[in-house]
Write a protein that holds these residues in place. Structure first.
Motif, PDB file in Angstrom:
ATOM      1  N   UNK A 227       0.665  12.872  13.891  1.00 21.43           N
ATOM      2  CA  UNK A 227       1.264  13.484  12.616  1.00 21.43           C
ATOM      3  C   UNK A 227       0.586  12.924  11.595  1.00 21.43           C
ATOM      4  N   UNK A 228       0.673  14.173  10.243  1.00 20.38           N
ATOM      5  CA  UNK A 228      -0.071  13.862   9.229  1.00 20.38           C
ATOM      6  C   UNK A 228       0.959  13.699   7.852  1.00 20.38           C
ATOM      7  N   UNK A 229       0.952  12.461   7.139  1.00 18.10           N
ATOM      8  CA  UNK A 229       1.783  12.288   5.989  1.00 18.10           C
ATOM      9  C   UNK A 229       0.870  12.529   4.779  1.00 18.10           C
ATOM     10  N   UNK A 230       1.565  12.905   3.754  1.00 14.92           N
ATOM     11  CA  UNK A 230       0.698  13.081   2.332  1.00 14.92           C
ATOM     12  C   UNK A 230       1.688  12.628   1.337  1.00 14.92           C
ATOM     13  N   UNK A 231       1.087  12.121   0.126  1.00 17.73           N
ATOM     14  CA  UNK A 231       1.593  11.931  -1.006  1.00 17.73           C
ATOM     15  C   UNK A 231       0.552  11.957  -2.130  1.00 17.73           C
ATOM     16  N   UNK A 232       1.196  12.513  -3.323  1.00 19.02           N
ATOM     17  CA  UNK A 232       0.384  12.772  -4.599  1.00 19.02           C
ATOM     18  C   UNK A 232       1.006  11.992  -5.544  1.00 19.02           C
ATOM     19  N   UNK A 233       0.334  11.187  -6.340  1.00 17.66           N
ATOM     20  CA  UNK A 233       0.605  10.273  -7.355  1.00 17.66           C
ATOM     21  C   UNK A 233       0.953  11.115  -8.771  1.00 17.66           C
ATOM     22  N   UNK A 234       0.527  12.151  -8.801  1.00 11.36           N
ATOM     23  CA  UNK A 234       0.867  13.012  -9.938  1.00 11.36           C
ATOM     24  C   UNK A 234      -0.195  12.642 -11.007  1.00 11.36           C
ATOM     25  N   UNK A 235      -1.027  11.898 -10.604  1.00 11.88           N
ATOM     26  CA  UNK A 235      -1.997  11.712 -11.850  1.00 11.88           C
ATOM     27  C   UNK A 235      -3.729  11.783 -11.349  1.00 11.88           C
ATOM     28  N   UNK A 236      -3.705  12.656 -10.225  1.00 11.84           N
ATOM     29  CA  UNK A 236      -5.089  12.865  -9.564  1.00 11.84           C
ATOM     30  C   UNK A 236      -5.464  12.237  -8.295  1.00 11.84           C
ATOM     31  N   UNK A 237      -4.396  11.354  -7.735  1.00 12.33           N
ATOM     32  CA  UNK A 237      -4.605  10.705  -6.556  1.00 12.33           C
ATOM     33  C   UNK A 237      -3.846  11.217  -5.505  1.00 12.33           C
ATOM     34  N   UNK A 238      -4.596  11.830  -4.275  1.00 11.07           N
ATOM     35  CA  UNK A 238      -3.882  12.243  -3.163  1.00 11.07           C
ATOM     36  C   UNK A 238      -4.308  11.180  -1.899  1.00 11.07           C
ATOM     37  N   UNK A 239      -3.144  10.927  -1.344  1.00 10.01           N
ATOM     38  CA  UNK A 239      -3.243  10.122  -0.250  1.00 10.01           C
ATOM     39  C   UNK A 239      -2.693  10.823   1.044  1.00 10.01           C
ATOM     40  N   UNK A 240      -3.431  10.647   2.106  1.00 11.02           N
ATOM     41  CA  UNK A 240      -3.257  11.410   3.351  1.00 11.02           C
ATOM     42  C   UNK A 240      -3.375  10.448   4.323  1.00 11.02           C
ATOM     43  N   UNK A 241      -2.415  10.370   5.157  1.00 11.00           N
ATOM     44  CA  UNK A 241      -2.131   9.438   6.511  1.00 11.00           C
ATOM     45  C   UNK A 241      -2.138  10.140   7.783  1.00 11.00           C
ATOM     46  N   UNK A 242      -3.070  10.128   8.571  1.00 11.03           N
ATOM     47  CA  UNK A 242      -2.952  10.961  10.119  1.00 11.03           C
ATOM     48  C   UNK A 242      -2.433   9.593  10.904  1.00 11.03           C
ATOM     49  N   UNK A 243      -1.251   9.775  11.490  1.00  9.77           N
ATOM     50  CA  UNK A 243      -0.905   8.505  12.369  1.00  9.77           C
ATOM     51  C   UNK A 243      -0.861   9.040  13.913  1.00  9.77           C
ATOM     52  N   UNK A 244      -1.481   8.277  14.752  1.00  6.45           N
ATOM     53  CA  UNK A 244      -1.838   8.577  16.357  1.00  6.45           C
ATOM     54  C   UNK A 244      -1.398   7.631  17.082  1.00  6.45           C
ATOM     55  N   UNK A 245      -0.970   7.612  18.299  1.00  8.71           N
ATOM     56  CA  UNK A 245      -0.443   6.585  19.274  1.00  8.71           C
ATOM     57  C   UNK A 245      -1.033   7.090  20.620  1.00  8.71           C
ATOM     58  N   UNK A 246      -1.988   5.937  21.418  1.00  3.86           N
ATOM     59  CA  UNK A 246      -2.124   6.260  22.584  1.00  3.86           C
ATOM     60  C   UNK A 246      -0.895   6.085  23.612  1.00  3.86           C
ATOM     61  N   UNK A 247      -1.330   6.055  24.999  1.00  2.98           N
ATOM     62  CA  UNK A 247      -0.379   6.029  25.877  1.00  2.98           C
ATOM     63  C   UNK A 247       0.171   4.798  26.259  1.00  2.98           C
ATOM     64  N   UNK A 248      -0.229   3.788  25.518  1.00  2.00           N
ATOM     65  CA  UNK A 248       0.416   2.534  25.703  1.00  2.00           C
ATOM     66  C   UNK A 248       1.057   1.823  24.300  1.00  2.00           C
ATOM     67  N   UNK A 249       0.313   1.087  23.789  1.00  2.00           N
ATOM     68  CA  UNK A 249       1.062   0.398  22.604  1.00  2.00           C
ATOM     69  C   UNK A 249       0.206   0.196  21.258  1.00  2.00           C
ATOM     70  N   UNK A 250      -0.852   0.951  21.187  1.00  2.00           N
ATOM     71  CA  UNK A 250      -1.612   0.983  19.917  1.00  2.00           C
ATOM     72  C   UNK A 250      -1.207   2.045  18.921  1.00  2.00           C
ATOM     73  N   UNK A 251      -0.961   2.119  17.782  1.00  2.00           N
ATOM     74  CA  UNK A 251      -0.747   2.995  16.931  1.00  2.00           C
ATOM     75  C   UNK A 251      -2.253   3.089  16.018  1.00  2.00           C
TER      76      UNK A 251
END
Length: 609
Positions: A166-190
């Motif tokens: 899944x992809x999460x985004x957040x823009x601080x309104x002052x020129x910075x854009x943060x994008x986070x891609x979260x993945x998980x394997x078939x066991x216990x690691x994100x």
């Protein structure tokens, strides 16, 4: 035995039992009543929360903490992304991007069929909230950086699975854009891949961080001295790494402890479960264990990466990981290799005898792969250990057999010099020397067994592979006590000894290190210990002889509270020792209780020594 010695021994045993019963009645009993009273006092507040009479998320105080008891309400304060793979399930909160709702779906709290899955993470607002969070820190950044209360937008994906990140985004309104891609394997690691884009006109400097936080430590954690629970990690300079442990009780005394490291990992561990932050292994970090709020007892394991500058029109990418799951040996070992994690296998508390505990565990696991039953694997392990020590034990039992055969001569020496103890000692040692007997040889197998015994106890206690592992019949969990109890005729009487007034804990062994409620395994173990003791030559001193006769009884009660797997190991070890010792004694013609018993069954008279 002299009357005074007999009297002193009886007084000692009576006093010991009286002290144990008194401790149960006057200390453990009132403590249990106090805990029940506290739980009863909390019930009205919990009802008010459920009815909505108390404000949700009210702040905690040392004297009266109010928590959300309805998990659905605690989860419902912000939008969530479901998490699902073969090993875990839960959800990720878009508020702060927290991973705060996680169950280990392949493990159950108890052996009951309707038992819920083991809970690892718990959302903020509930008692003992526990979660992981990642983000950025930076000073004087217009519009700021995403923090614990920032609400991210879900821009891609619906459910986090091994095949659908899944992809999460957040823009601080002052020129910075943060994008986070979260993945998980078939066991216990994100895996969290963060991208920061600078669309403004000024360069900015910021640093990545990760945090695992536990808000209040459950009463069941950190109480056992043989087990580490609390802060854990491995830190080093990129070549050499050292494991670090911080028990909860020490954590309270050291509210802040820092480590500089290149890569490594850190987190919070329970007996079987762990949440660990895994930075990029080339990243220079400042790791930190701290208690940030003494009133709410908030413990956290954190790291802060190196500051980096993002020029206008540029971007940076940072990858961090989180392990959240069960500490299985093969899983930790695989992650240690695939992610190049230093000493990750030592997240399992192998103890100071790790050079014994790990090989013993691997051997038990090998046998388990052959037979499919951990109890049988323990029997095979015991047989292997006996074969390794066979020559040493043979020498020992030969010495014991010769000593037993010499008992008539030793008794004659004592009768001849009954008023001369020094002369008895001198002639006894001369007799040993003539017959080439080492009286201390019989102790060697026992001394060698002690570290093996402790190492196996450690393996049974700390490795999750033994958790809920069945043997046969009524033994459904080798890591727990034998559930049978002599006071209800081993289950034939439908009564729970724990419900007995005042002494229920003593009869059941619940919550204490001693019990009068002997189990089938404990009694069988005690019998094998008595038989092995009876096969040894009696001690020359009457008091020592009486003590040795009492030892099987005392150890039966001591061992009754140990895990079933350990009793199986020790009883089977005694059986193998008895068989080996009997064979040697029979060969040397030494008197022994087994031959005496067989002779009585046949109606034969006891042979003269």
């Amino acid at each position: 035995m002299k009357p005074d010695n007999t009297r002193n021994t009886v007084i000692f045993v009576v006093c010991m039992v009286a002290i144990l019963i008194g401790y149960q009645v006057f200390v453990l009993g009132p403590q249990a009543e106090k805990r029940r009273a506290e739980l009863a006092a909390q019930a009205p507040a919990a009802e008010k929360i459920a009815e909505g009479d108390v404000a949700v998320g009210a702040s905690a105080t040392p004297t009266g903490t109010v928590f959300i008891t309805d998990r659905t309400r605690a989860l419902g304060s912000a939008a969530r992304v479901p998490i699902k793979n073969p090993m875990v399930e839960g959800s990720l909160s878009l508020q702060g991007g927290r991973i705060d709702d996680l169950y280990l779906s392949t493990y159950r709290e108890t052996l009951a069929k309707d038992s819920p899955a083991v809970e690892l993470f718990r959302p903020v607002g509930m008692e003992h909230a526990y979660f992981a969070q990642f983000g950025w820190r930076g000073a004087n950044i217009a519009g700021g950086v995403p923090g614990p209360n920032t609400v991210w937008s879900l821009t891609q994906g619906q459910t986090l699975t091994p095949t659908t990140p899944v992809t999460l985004t957040w823009d601080n309104g002052q020129g910075l854009r943060f994008t986070r891609v979260v993945s998980i394997d078939d066991q216990y690691v994100f895996t969290l891949k963060d991208t920061v884009q600078n669309l403004g006109t000024q360069a900015i400097t910021l640093a990545p961080y990760g945090r695992v936080e536990r808000q209040g430590v459950p009463e069941t954690l950190g109480k056992n001295q043989i087990l580490h629970e609390g802060g854990i990690g491995a830190f080093g300079d990129g070549e050499k790494y050292v494991s670090e442990q911080l028990k909860y009780k020490d954590w309270a005394k050291k509210p802040r402890e820092d480590f500089a490291s290149t890569g490594g990992w850190l987190g919070i561990t329970d007996k079987y479960w762990m949440a660990a932050l895994i930075p990029d292994q080339a990243e220079k970090i400042q790791a930190l264990f701290r208690v940030t709020d003494a009133a709410q007892d908030i413990h956290s394991a954190e790291f802060l990466g190196e500051p980096r500058t993002v020029q206008p029109g540029g971007q940076i990418v940072e990858t961090q990981r989180l392990f959240a799951g069960a500490k299985r040996n093969e899983i930790l070992s695989a992650y240690e290799k695939s992610l190049n994690l230093p000493r990750f296998i030592y997240a399992i508390d192998w103890g100071f005898l790790f050079f014994l505990t790990r090989p013993i565990f691997l051997l038990v696991e090998f046998f388990y792969g052959l037979v499919g039953n951990f109890g049988v694997a323990i029997l095979l392990l015991t047989l292997t250990i006996k074969l390794i020590m066979f020559p040493l034990a043979n020498k020992s039992y030969e010495s014991l057999s010769k000593m037993r055969k010499l008992q008539p001569q030793m008794e004659a020496i004592k009768a001849k010099h009954k008023d001369e103890p020094a002369k008895i000692q001198q002639e006894t040692m001369a007799l040993y020397q003539r017959e080439k007997i080492n009286p201390l040889a019989g102790c060697l197998p026992i001394l060698v067994q002690i570290p093996v015994f402790y190492a196996l106890y450690k393996v049974l206690y700390v490795t999750i592979e033994m958790r809920h592992a069945p043997f046969f019949a009524w033994i459904e969990d080798l890591s727990a006590r034998d559930p049978t109890n002599i006071w209800n005729l081993f289950g034939l009487i439908p009564w729970d000894p724990a419900t007995a007034p005042l002494i229920g804990g003593l009869l059941s062994g619940a919550g204490s290190g001693f019990t009068l409620g002997l189990s089938v395994l404990a009694i069988f173990y005690g019998f094998t210990m008595w038989l092995q003791t009876a096969m040894n030559p009696p001690a020359p001193d009457p008091v020592q002889r009486q003590i040795f006769q009492l030892m099987p009884i005392v150890f039966t009660f001591i061992m009754a509270v140990f895990p079933a797997g350990l009793l199986i190991y020790w009883a089977w070890n005694n059986i193998l020792s008895i068989a080996q010792q009997y064979f040697i004694m029979h060969r040397f013609g030494a008197e022994n209780p087994i031959d005496d018993f067989i002779a009585r069954l046949k109606g034969e008279k006891k042979k003269a020594a």
